[in-house]
Design a protein around this motif. Sequence first.
Motif, PDB file in Angstrom:
ATOM      1  N   ILE A  34     -21.232  28.823   2.597  1.00  0.00           N
ATOM      2  CA  ILE A  34     -20.772  28.064   1.433  1.00  0.00           C
ATOM      3  C   ILE A  34     -19.254  28.703   1.452  1.00  0.00           C
ATOM      4  N   GLU A  35     -18.407  27.634   1.289  1.00  0.00           N
ATOM      5  CA  GLU A  35     -17.016  28.121   1.173  1.00  0.00           C
ATOM      6  C   GLU A  35     -16.176  27.219   0.024  1.00  0.00           C
ATOM      7  N   LYS A  36     -15.355  27.999  -0.595  1.00  0.00           N
ATOM      8  CA  LYS A  36     -14.933  27.411  -2.083  1.00  0.00           C
ATOM      9  C   LYS A  36     -13.524  26.625  -1.743  1.00  0.00           C
ATOM     10  N   GLU A  37     -12.829  27.096  -0.577  1.00  0.00           N
ATOM     11  CA  GLU A  37     -11.610  26.171  -0.341  1.00  0.00           C
ATOM     12  C   GLU A  37     -12.057  24.919   0.385  1.00  0.00           C
ATOM     13  N   LEU A  40     -12.357  26.241   6.186  1.00  0.00           N
ATOM     14  CA  LEU A  40     -12.944  27.363   6.730  1.00  0.00           C
ATOM     15  C   LEU A  40     -11.725  28.142   7.172  1.00  0.00           C
ATOM     16  N   GLY A  41     -12.096  29.467   7.378  1.00  0.00           N
ATOM     17  CA  GLY A  41     -11.071  30.583   7.973  1.00  0.00           C
ATOM     18  C   GLY A  41     -10.627  31.538   7.286  1.00  0.00           C
ATOM     19  N   GLY A  42     -10.663  31.319   5.627  1.00  0.00           N
ATOM     20  CA  GLY A  42     -10.403  32.641   5.028  1.00  0.00           C
ATOM     21  C   GLY A  42      -9.207  33.129   4.764  1.00  0.00           C
ATOM     22  N   GLY A  48      -3.096  35.488   5.561  1.00  0.00           N
ATOM     23  CA  GLY A  48      -3.023  36.838   5.985  1.00  0.00           C
ATOM     24  C   GLY A  48      -2.640  37.118   7.478  1.00  0.00           C
ATOM     25  N   CYS A  49      -3.463  37.466   8.480  1.00  0.00           N
ATOM     26  CA  CYS A  49      -3.117  37.820   9.765  1.00  0.00           C
ATOM     27  C   CYS A  49      -2.109  36.910  10.374  1.00  0.00           C
ATOM     28  N   VAL A  50      -2.947  35.447  10.556  1.00  0.00           N
ATOM     29  CA  VAL A  50      -2.007  34.673  11.567  1.00  0.00           C
ATOM     30  C   VAL A  50      -0.875  34.188  10.753  1.00  0.00           C
ATOM     31  N   PRO A 182       0.935  48.155   4.073  1.00  0.00           N
ATOM     32  CA  PRO A 182       1.175  47.411   5.043  1.00  0.00           C
ATOM     33  C   PRO A 182       1.445  46.088   4.920  1.00  0.00           C
ATOM     34  N   ILE A 183       0.903  45.391   4.016  1.00  0.00           N
ATOM     35  CA  ILE A 183       1.207  43.950   3.606  1.00  0.00           C
ATOM     36  C   ILE A 183       2.840  43.965   3.073  1.00  0.00           C
ATOM     37  N   GLY A 184       3.062  44.759   2.190  1.00  0.00           N
ATOM     38  CA  GLY A 184       4.533  44.728   1.897  1.00  0.00           C
ATOM     39  C   GLY A 184       5.477  45.067   2.691  1.00  0.00           C
ATOM     40  N   PRO A 273     -11.654  42.854  -4.929  1.00  0.00           N
ATOM     41  CA  PRO A 273     -12.785  42.128  -4.386  1.00  0.00           C
ATOM     42  C   PRO A 273     -12.782  40.671  -5.251  1.00  0.00           C
ATOM     43  N   ASN A 274     -13.161  39.643  -4.155  1.00  0.00           N
ATOM     44  CA  ASN A 274     -13.500  38.263  -4.926  1.00  0.00           C
ATOM     45  C   ASN A 274     -14.895  38.272  -5.383  1.00  0.00           C
ATOM     46  N   THR A 275     -15.235  38.617  -6.644  1.00  0.00           N
ATOM     47  CA  THR A 275     -16.617  38.756  -7.106  1.00  0.00           C
ATOM     48  C   THR A 275     -16.770  37.808  -8.165  1.00  0.00           C
ATOM     49  N   GLY A 277     -17.314  34.999 -10.791  1.00  0.00           N
ATOM     50  CA  GLY A 277     -17.946  33.721 -10.948  1.00  0.00           C
ATOM     51  C   GLY A 277     -19.211  33.542 -10.134  1.00  0.00           C
ATOM     52  N   LEU A 278     -19.597  34.711  -9.049  1.00  0.00           N
ATOM     53  CA  LEU A 278     -20.674  34.627  -8.376  1.00  0.00           C
ATOM     54  C   LEU A 278     -21.878  34.884  -8.970  1.00  0.00           C
ATOM     55  N   GLY A 279     -22.005  35.536 -10.300  1.00  0.00           N
ATOM     56  CA  GLY A 279     -22.920  35.816 -11.053  1.00  0.00           C
ATOM     57  C   GLY A 279     -23.745  37.096 -10.595  1.00  0.00           C
ATOM     58  N   THR A 318      -9.773  42.175   9.522  1.00  0.00           N
ATOM     59  CA  THR A 318     -10.516  40.955   9.976  1.00  0.00           C
ATOM     60  C   THR A 318     -11.340  41.866  11.094  1.00  0.00           C
ATOM     61  N   HIS A 319     -11.088  42.726  11.950  1.00  0.00           N
ATOM     62  CA  HIS A 319     -12.048  43.140  12.801  1.00  0.00           C
ATOM     63  C   HIS A 319     -13.019  43.913  12.190  1.00  0.00           C
ATOM     64  N   ALA A 320     -12.556  44.661  11.017  1.00  0.00           N
ATOM     65  CA  ALA A 320     -13.795  45.395  10.397  1.00  0.00           C
ATOM     66  C   ALA A 320     -14.614  44.299   9.834  1.00  0.00           C
TER      67      ALA A 320
HETATM   68  C1  LIG Z   1      -0.691  39.364   4.417  1.00  0.00           C
HETATM   69  C2  LIG Z   1      -1.984  39.853   5.178  1.00  0.00           C
HETATM   70  C3  LIG Z   1      -1.871  40.287   6.336  1.00  0.00           C
HETATM   71  C4  LIG Z   1      -3.056  40.663   6.846  1.00  0.00           C
HETATM   72  N1  LIG Z   1      -2.917  41.025   8.372  1.00  0.00           N
HETATM   73  C5  LIG Z   1      -3.882  41.504   8.819  1.00  0.00           C
HETATM   74  C6  LIG Z   1      -3.899  41.841  10.021  1.00  0.00           C
HETATM   75  O1  LIG Z   1      -2.934  41.768  10.838  1.00  0.00           O
HETATM   76  N2  LIG Z   1      -5.072  42.420  10.980  1.00  0.00           N
HETATM   77  C7  LIG Z   1      -6.071  42.396  10.435  1.00  0.00           C
HETATM   78  O2  LIG Z   1      -7.133  43.091  10.806  1.00  0.00           O
HETATM   79  N3  LIG Z   1      -6.152  42.028   9.045  1.00  0.00           N
HETATM   80  C8  LIG Z   1      -5.306  41.652   8.347  1.00  0.00           C
HETATM   81  N4  LIG Z   1      -5.252  41.458   7.064  1.00  0.00           N
HETATM   82  C9  LIG Z   1      -6.628  41.593   6.331  1.00  0.00           C
HETATM   83  C10 LIG Z   1      -7.651  40.377   6.725  1.00  0.00           C
HETATM   84  O3  LIG Z   1      -6.944  39.322   6.310  1.00  0.00           O
HETATM   85  C11 LIG Z   1      -8.897  40.587   5.682  1.00  0.00           C
HETATM   86  O4  LIG Z   1      -9.301  41.834   6.117  1.00  0.00           O
HETATM   87  C12 LIG Z   1      -9.874  39.653   6.364  1.00  0.00           C
HETATM   88  O5  LIG Z   1      -9.527  38.325   5.898  1.00  0.00           O
HETATM   89  C13 LIG Z   1     -11.199  40.063   5.417  1.00  0.00           C
HETATM   90  O6  LIG Z   1     -12.191  38.890   5.998  1.00  0.00           O
HETATM   91  P1  LIG Z   1     -13.257  38.521   4.860  1.00  0.00           P
HETATM   92  O7  LIG Z   1     -14.072  37.540   5.704  1.00  0.00           O
HETATM   93  O8  LIG Z   1     -13.904  39.966   4.155  1.00  0.00           O
HETATM   94  O9  LIG Z   1     -12.691  37.693   3.853  1.00  0.00           O
HETATM   95  P2  LIG Z   1     -11.844  36.323   4.021  1.00  0.00           P
HETATM   96  O10 LIG Z   1     -11.362  36.152   5.297  1.00  0.00           O
HETATM   97  O11 LIG Z   1     -10.570  36.302   3.033  1.00  0.00           O
HETATM   98  O12 LIG Z   1     -12.828  35.378   3.478  1.00  0.00           O
HETATM   99  C14 LIG Z   1     -13.366  35.111   2.395  1.00  0.00           C
HETATM  100  C15 LIG Z   1     -13.867  33.818   2.318  1.00  0.00           C
HETATM  101  O13 LIG Z   1     -14.652  33.599   1.182  1.00  0.00           O
HETATM  102  C16 LIG Z   1     -14.240  32.619   0.480  1.00  0.00           C
HETATM  103  N5  LIG Z   1     -14.708  32.641  -1.075  1.00  0.00           N
HETATM  104  C17 LIG Z   1     -14.046  33.596  -1.862  1.00  0.00           C
HETATM  105  N6  LIG Z   1     -14.937  33.313  -3.062  1.00  0.00           N
HETATM  106  C18 LIG Z   1     -15.846  32.583  -2.797  1.00  0.00           C
HETATM  107  C19 LIG Z   1     -16.913  31.905  -3.847  1.00  0.00           C
HETATM  108  N7  LIG Z   1     -17.080  32.288  -4.922  1.00  0.00           N
HETATM  109  N8  LIG Z   1     -17.748  30.876  -3.043  1.00  0.00           N
HETATM  110  C20 LIG Z   1     -17.516  30.468  -1.765  1.00  0.00           C
HETATM  111  N9  LIG Z   1     -16.541  31.003  -1.070  1.00  0.00           N
HETATM  112  C21 LIG Z   1     -15.820  31.945  -1.623  1.00  0.00           C
HETATM  113  C22 LIG Z   1     -12.503  32.511   0.495  1.00  0.00           C
HETATM  114  O14 LIG Z   1     -12.187  30.993   0.045  1.00  0.00           O
HETATM  115  C23 LIG Z   1     -12.559  32.695   2.061  1.00  0.00           C
HETATM  116  O15 LIG Z   1     -12.406  31.627   2.758  1.00  0.00           O
HETATM  117  C24 LIG Z   1      -4.370  40.914   6.060  1.00  0.00           C
HETATM  118  C25 LIG Z   1      -4.332  40.462   5.049  1.00  0.00           C
HETATM  119  C26 LIG Z   1      -3.273  39.956   4.351  1.00  0.00           C
HETATM  120  C27 LIG Z   1      -3.212  39.472   2.995  1.00  0.00           C
END
Ligand SMILES: Cc1cc2nc3c(=O)[nH]c(=O)nc-3n(C[C@H](O)[C@H](O)[C@H](O)COP(=O)(O)OP(=O)(O)OC[C@H]3O[C@@H](n4cnc5c(N)ncnc54)[C@H](O)[C@@H]3O)c2cc1C
Length: 484
Positions: A34-37, A40-42, A48-50, A182-184, A273-275, A277-279, A318-320
């Motif tokens: 399930i994805e709210k956007e 897919l891709g997050g 973020g990274c890309v 790191p982001i800033g 953390p995005n929590t 509305g998830l109940g 991302t790798h974590a």
């Molecule tokens: C500017 C920036 C640069 C970064 N650079 C790096 C980098 O170089 N290397 C690195 O390793 N990490 C980097 N990161 C961190 C990395 O982006 C995150 O650690 C990674 O995306 C975490 O993955 P995730 O699956 O936890 O969350 P996400 O990839 O964010 O995925 C979460 C998904 O859940 C969805 N979602 C949220 N709430 C709901 C809901 N209620 N119902 C359904 N779907 C929902 C979101 O829309 C999203 O698609 C960076 C982050 C930022 C902001």
Amino acid sequence: MANYDYDMGIIGGGAGGLTVASGAAQLGAKTLLIEKEKELGGDCLHYGCVPSKTLIKTAHVYHQMKIAPTYGLPEVAPPPVDFREVSRRIRSVVAAIQEHDSEERFCALGVKVEFGQAQFADSHSLSINGRTYTAKNWVIATGSSAAIPPIDGLSRTPFITNREIFYLERLPASMIVLGGGPIGIEMAQAFNRLGSHITVIQRGDQILAREDKDMADTVMETMRREGVDFRLSTAVVGTKDLGAEREVTIRDANGGISTIRGETLLVALGRKPNTDGLGLEAIGVELGRQGVKVDNRLRTTHKHIYAVGDVNGGFQFTHAAGYEGGIAVSNAIFHLPRKTDYTFLPWCTYTDPELASIGMNEKTAADKGIDYSIWTEAFSSNDRSLAEGESTGKIKLILNEKEKPIGVQILGPGAGNLISEWVAALNGKVKLSTIAAAVHPYPTIAEINKKVAGNFFSPKIFSDKVRKGLKFFFQLKGRACGQA
Ligand SMILES: Cc1cc2nc3c(=O)[nH]c(=O)nc-3n(C[C@H](O)[C@H](O)[C@H](O)COP(=O)(O)OP(=O)(O)OC[C@H]3O[C@@H](n4cnc5c(N)ncnc54)[C@H](O)[C@@H]3O)c2cc1C
């Protein structure tokens, strides 16, 4: 036994959720994602990274144009940056990668993808788009968003976060960056190189607080020389919208109050953390200050509900998230109890020079009371770095009391790639002597890995004791030059 619609339900289609979805489905589990956007891709892919690494490359090229004379080339004065073109490039890279993360690809793997905002009805059921789905196991992988602290006036001041910064209509003439993480810092360097005047406000006395101060300070000094204005040990008192500009009131380490103005305000003060509305509270999933509470098998207070990635407040990379996704699949689908181990989780901040790290640094070793020793090698002694014109920084190898490697930090060109040799060595328990003896191709920047390992053995091999022993046994005649 209860009959659920799915073996595995995943909320969030980012790095963590996609790893779980593809792993679970390929193992034969009936999987719902399930994805709210809309796609897919997050965050990593879209905000973020890309986009950040794409922007950093563009800024690097523009910077190289401006410093052409340092490479013996004619001076060039490149015209100002049209940020819409930069954004266009970012969008095209995101779109190319999006194809790997498409609904079609996951459907082909056997995953049912639903788009919409989900909410738990009970610990096995979730409602979305007016339908309820049940699953035996659930994985919460909803990621994180920019934290917006309650700063006086901020709610009335226009600001941007990582969601907007890559898709601006034009390059801001000036930008105030709140936060020296790191982001800033990555954004500060990239936008400064593209032509924005940047001021970074950081509460602590160093940027990149997790890193050793000597390494972080070198990054800061490099950026300062490029023109970034840093205000350390500085608190943000409030913000104000002045129409064409934003004003930030700050308090310095001596309590002095002043103001800074900038066209754009970037808030990069950590993640939440995005929590919402998830109940989760209603179904009894416990939340901590950093995110969803998990044990070392990534199980929440309900053992069949897992939380992976940024949402559990651990290492936010991302790798974590991918690593944790694999752990959740092992535990939930294979029923092989697998625990997380972050001892050798690497990371990198993609400034120029890059700052990469694995294992302990001096800060963490000192906190743990380890009697460590440090071995270093400067990039200014690496032939290829000199040829490349990129000789700022060093590698730092940390050994414990037993002279075993416990961590490596690399500040230098391509550090994120260079750290991979240490990822293999530390995880594979490779002996330092193996790295020191292994032939590395010349001239490569990666030779620095061999060199730092060699620095540990040099004083032992080329000691007086060894010299005397060899002289005694093999009648070596000693120095040929500089002797009377
Ligand atoms: C500017 C920036 C640069 C970064 N650079 C790096 C980098 O170089 N290397 C690195 O390793 N990490 C980097 N990161 C961190 C990395 O982006 C995150 O650690 C990674 O995306 C975490 O993955 P995730 O699956 O936890 O969350 P996400 O990839 O964010 O995925 C979460 C998904 O859940 C969805 N979602 C949220 N709430 C709901 C809901 N209620 N119902 C359904 N779907 C929902 C979101 O829309 C999203 O698609 C960076 C982050 C930022 C902001």
